[in-house]
Design a protein around this motif. Sequence first.
Motif, PDB file in Angstrom:
ATOM      1  N   TRP A  33       3.714   3.130   4.075  1.00  0.00           N
ATOM      2  CA  TRP A  33       3.126   4.216   4.603  1.00  0.00           C
ATOM      3  C   TRP A  33       1.669   4.555   3.823  1.00  0.00           C
ATOM      4  O   TRP A  33       0.949   5.138   4.801  1.00  0.00           O
ATOM      5  CB  TRP A  33       3.972   5.457   3.907  1.00  0.00           C
ATOM      6  CG  TRP A  33       5.539   5.595   4.392  1.00  0.00           C
ATOM      7  CD1 TRP A  33       5.894   4.970   6.020  1.00  0.00           C
ATOM      8  CD2 TRP A  33       6.607   6.170   3.822  1.00  0.00           C
ATOM      9  NE1 TRP A  33       7.294   5.366   5.835  1.00  0.00           N
ATOM     10  CE2 TRP A  33       7.697   5.705   4.861  1.00  0.00           C
ATOM     11  CE3 TRP A  33       7.078   6.685   2.644  1.00  0.00           C
ATOM     12  CZ2 TRP A  33       8.814   6.267   4.242  1.00  0.00           C
ATOM     13  CZ3 TRP A  33       8.306   6.974   2.278  1.00  0.00           C
ATOM     14  CH2 TRP A  33       9.187   7.012   3.221  1.00  0.00           C
ATOM     15  N   LEU A  34       1.536   4.309   2.747  1.00  0.00           N
ATOM     16  CA  LEU A  34       0.355   4.326   2.112  1.00  0.00           C
ATOM     17  C   LEU A  34      -0.720   3.512   2.377  1.00  0.00           C
ATOM     18  O   LEU A  34      -2.012   3.897   2.721  1.00  0.00           O
ATOM     19  CB  LEU A  34       0.476   4.562   0.617  1.00  0.00           C
ATOM     20  CG  LEU A  34       1.277   5.494  -0.163  1.00  0.00           C
ATOM     21  CD1 LEU A  34       1.649   5.327  -1.855  1.00  0.00           C
ATOM     22  CD2 LEU A  34       0.745   6.873  -0.129  1.00  0.00           C
ATOM     23  N   ALA A  35      -0.425   2.262   2.443  1.00  0.00           N
ATOM     24  CA  ALA A  35      -1.481   1.072   2.585  1.00  0.00           C
ATOM     25  C   ALA A  35      -1.801   0.976   4.276  1.00  0.00           C
ATOM     26  O   ALA A  35      -2.878   0.514   4.733  1.00  0.00           O
ATOM     27  CB  ALA A  35      -0.972  -0.200   2.093  1.00  0.00           C
ATOM     28  N   GLU A  36      -0.715   0.947   4.909  1.00  0.00           N
ATOM     29  CA  GLU A  36      -0.828   0.397   6.541  1.00  0.00           C
ATOM     30  C   GLU A  36      -1.071   1.565   7.231  1.00  0.00           C
ATOM     31  O   GLU A  36      -1.965   1.777   8.261  1.00  0.00           O
ATOM     32  CB  GLU A  36       0.421  -0.566   6.806  1.00  0.00           C
ATOM     33  CG  GLU A  36       0.378  -1.712   5.943  1.00  0.00           C
ATOM     34  CD  GLU A  36       1.438  -2.557   6.544  1.00  0.00           C
ATOM     35  OE1 GLU A  36       1.970  -2.255   7.389  1.00  0.00           O
ATOM     36  OE2 GLU A  36       1.775  -3.282   5.628  1.00  0.00           O
ATOM     37  N   GLU A  37      -0.153   2.736   7.193  1.00  0.00           N
ATOM     38  CA  GLU A  37      -0.168   4.074   7.983  1.00  0.00           C
ATOM     39  C   GLU A  37      -1.087   4.812   7.312  1.00  0.00           C
ATOM     40  O   GLU A  37      -1.590   5.878   8.202  1.00  0.00           O
ATOM     41  CB  GLU A  37       0.953   4.485   8.073  1.00  0.00           C
ATOM     42  CG  GLU A  37       2.270   3.823   8.499  1.00  0.00           C
ATOM     43  CD  GLU A  37       3.529   4.395   8.747  1.00  0.00           C
ATOM     44  OE1 GLU A  37       3.755   5.960   8.718  1.00  0.00           O
ATOM     45  OE2 GLU A  37       4.430   3.722   8.676  1.00  0.00           O
ATOM     46  N   ASN A  38      -1.639   4.768   6.053  1.00  0.00           N
ATOM     47  CA  ASN A  38      -2.612   5.567   5.732  1.00  0.00           C
ATOM     48  C   ASN A  38      -2.324   7.019   5.572  1.00  0.00           C
ATOM     49  O   ASN A  38      -3.164   8.012   5.610  1.00  0.00           O
ATOM     50  CB  ASN A  38      -3.966   5.221   6.255  1.00  0.00           C
ATOM     51  CG  ASN A  38      -5.242   5.392   5.476  1.00  0.00           C
ATOM     52  OD1 ASN A  38      -4.942   5.621   4.332  1.00  0.00           O
ATOM     53  ND2 ASN A  38      -6.297   5.755   5.948  1.00  0.00           N
ATOM     54  N   VAL A  39      -1.286   7.176   5.307  1.00  0.00           N
ATOM     55  CA  VAL A  39      -0.388   8.726   5.339  1.00  0.00           C
ATOM     56  C   VAL A  39      -1.069   9.318   3.837  1.00  0.00           C
ATOM     57  O   VAL A  39      -1.399   8.761   2.925  1.00  0.00           O
ATOM     58  CB  VAL A  39       1.052   8.957   5.429  1.00  0.00           C
ATOM     59  CG1 VAL A  39       1.436   8.220   6.581  1.00  0.00           C
ATOM     60  CG2 VAL A  39       1.554   8.200   4.064  1.00  0.00           C
ATOM     61  N   SER A  40      -1.337  10.626   4.107  1.00  0.00           N
ATOM     62  CA  SER A  40      -1.558  11.533   2.709  1.00  0.00           C
ATOM     63  C   SER A  40      -0.561  11.157   1.731  1.00  0.00           C
ATOM     64  O   SER A  40       0.683  10.976   2.037  1.00  0.00           O
ATOM     65  CB  SER A  40      -2.064  12.916   3.226  1.00  0.00           C
ATOM     66  OG  SER A  40      -0.807  13.586   3.677  1.00  0.00           O
ATOM     67  N   TYR A  41      -1.104  11.712   0.584  1.00  0.00           N
ATOM     68  CA  TYR A  41      -0.056  11.488  -0.407  1.00  0.00           C
ATOM     69  C   TYR A  41       1.215  12.778  -0.248  1.00  0.00           C
ATOM     70  O   TYR A  41       2.252  12.480  -0.721  1.00  0.00           O
ATOM     71  CB  TYR A  41      -0.597  11.765  -1.807  1.00  0.00           C
ATOM     72  CG  TYR A  41      -1.493  10.772  -2.143  1.00  0.00           C
ATOM     73  CD1 TYR A  41      -1.082   9.444  -2.312  1.00  0.00           C
ATOM     74  CD2 TYR A  41      -2.834  10.931  -2.504  1.00  0.00           C
ATOM     75  CE1 TYR A  41      -2.018   8.386  -2.780  1.00  0.00           C
ATOM     76  CE2 TYR A  41      -3.796  10.004  -3.055  1.00  0.00           C
ATOM     77  CZ  TYR A  41      -3.180   8.637  -2.948  1.00  0.00           C
ATOM     78  OH  TYR A  41      -4.171   7.353  -3.495  1.00  0.00           O
ATOM     79  N   GLU A  42       0.596  13.907   0.189  1.00  0.00           N
ATOM     80  CA  GLU A  42       1.469  14.882   0.642  1.00  0.00           C
ATOM     81  C   GLU A  42       2.688  14.434   1.311  1.00  0.00           C
ATOM     82  O   GLU A  42       3.829  14.734   1.234  1.00  0.00           O
ATOM     83  CB  GLU A  42       0.830  16.073   1.067  1.00  0.00           C
ATOM     84  CG  GLU A  42      -0.126  16.771   0.052  1.00  0.00           C
ATOM     85  CD  GLU A  42      -1.273  16.399  -0.094  1.00  0.00           C
ATOM     86  OE1 GLU A  42      -1.675  15.191   0.590  1.00  0.00           O
ATOM     87  OE2 GLU A  42      -2.052  16.605  -1.126  1.00  0.00           O
ATOM     88  N   ILE A  43       2.347  13.700   2.683  1.00  0.00           N
ATOM     89  CA  ILE A  43       3.294  13.024   3.542  1.00  0.00           C
ATOM     90  C   ILE A  43       4.210  12.278   3.056  1.00  0.00           C
ATOM     91  O   ILE A  43       5.404  12.311   3.341  1.00  0.00           O
ATOM     92  CB  ILE A  43       2.288  12.731   4.855  1.00  0.00           C
ATOM     93  CG1 ILE A  43       1.739  13.882   5.620  1.00  0.00           C
ATOM     94  CG2 ILE A  43       3.610  11.963   5.759  1.00  0.00           C
ATOM     95  CD1 ILE A  43       0.920  13.509   6.665  1.00  0.00           C
ATOM     96  N   ALA A  44       3.621  11.245   2.142  1.00  0.00           N
ATOM     97  CA  ALA A  44       4.321  10.313   1.542  1.00  0.00           C
ATOM     98  C   ALA A  44       5.269  10.858   0.524  1.00  0.00           C
ATOM     99  O   ALA A  44       6.533  10.566   0.743  1.00  0.00           O
ATOM    100  CB  ALA A  44       3.435   9.165   0.802  1.00  0.00           C
ATOM    101  N   ARG A  45       4.967  11.950  -0.120  1.00  0.00           N
ATOM    102  CA  ARG A  45       5.756  12.658  -0.998  1.00  0.00           C
ATOM    103  C   ARG A  45       6.927  13.318  -0.204  1.00  0.00           C
ATOM    104  O   ARG A  45       8.274  13.125  -0.733  1.00  0.00           O
ATOM    105  CB  ARG A  45       5.136  13.637  -1.785  1.00  0.00           C
ATOM    106  CG  ARG A  45       6.059  14.368  -2.910  1.00  0.00           C
ATOM    107  CD  ARG A  45       5.375  15.386  -3.590  1.00  0.00           C
ATOM    108  NE  ARG A  45       4.899  16.423  -2.551  1.00  0.00           N
ATOM    109  CZ  ARG A  45       3.898  17.602  -2.463  1.00  0.00           C
ATOM    110  NH1 ARG A  45       3.485  17.819  -3.528  1.00  0.00           N
ATOM    111  NH2 ARG A  45       3.590  18.203  -1.268  1.00  0.00           N
ATOM    112  N   ASP A  46       6.719  13.851   0.993  1.00  0.00           N
ATOM    113  CA  ASP A  46       7.715  14.468   1.867  1.00  0.00           C
ATOM    114  C   ASP A  46       8.723  13.656   2.418  1.00  0.00           C
ATOM    115  O   ASP A  46       9.926  13.740   2.362  1.00  0.00           O
ATOM    116  CB  ASP A  46       6.985  15.322   2.960  1.00  0.00           C
ATOM    117  CG  ASP A  46       6.388  16.576   2.303  1.00  0.00           C
ATOM    118  OD1 ASP A  46       6.439  16.989   1.261  1.00  0.00           O
ATOM    119  OD2 ASP A  46       5.520  17.190   3.041  1.00  0.00           O
TER     120      ASP A  46
END
Length: 183
Positions: free
Chosen positions: A24-37
Motif C-alpha cells: 500500500w505504502l510503497a507501490e500504491e503510494n497511498v497516504s498514511y491516512e488511507i493506510a491507517r484506515d
Amino acid sequence: MKKPRSDAKLKSLPPHQREMLVRWLAEENVSYEIARDRLWQDFNVRTSIGALVNFYATQCWQRSSEHAREFASQVREAAKSTGEDFNAATLALIQERAFVLSRTQGSDVSDLATLAKIIGDSARLQLKQKELALNLDKFRQQVKSDIEKGLDALHAEIKGNAEALQLFEKFKAAVLRSTEGEA
C-alpha cells in the motif's frame, strides 16, 4: 512498566499483513491516512500516523527506491529503443526525471511524456539539420559537376588557341578554387 513503541504493532504484523502494508505504502503510494484506515478495516489493527511514518522509513523506503530505480531504467531503455539518437547526458536526464517522478507523491507521469516529447523534438531537429547539411553537400557537388562540364565544353571550343588556353587555365583554376570554398 515501559510503554511499548507505537510502531511495535506494525513490526509484529503477520508477514502477509506486513507485506500488504508495504505494498500500500510503497507501490500504491497511498497516504498514511488511507493506510491507517485500511489497516483498521482489513486487519482490525489500530495505529497512528506517526507509527506508519516510522514503518515507512524503516520498511518501505528502500523498496520504493528500488521500484523507482527499476522504473527509471525501464524508461531509459524505452527512450534508447525509440531509434532517436540520444546522447548519454540526455538519457541520464530522462532516467533521473523518471526516478524523481516515480518517487514524488502526486506527480504526473505526463511530465515525463512532455520531457520525452521535447527531447524527441530536439532529436528530430538535429536529424533535420543533418539532412539539410547532406542536401547542401549534394547541391554543391552538383554545382561543381555542372561547372566542370561547362569548363570542359569551353575548353573544347578554344582548343588550338594558345593565348585563349592560357587564360582559360587561369579562369578554370579560379573557378575551381571558388567551388572548393577558397576565394
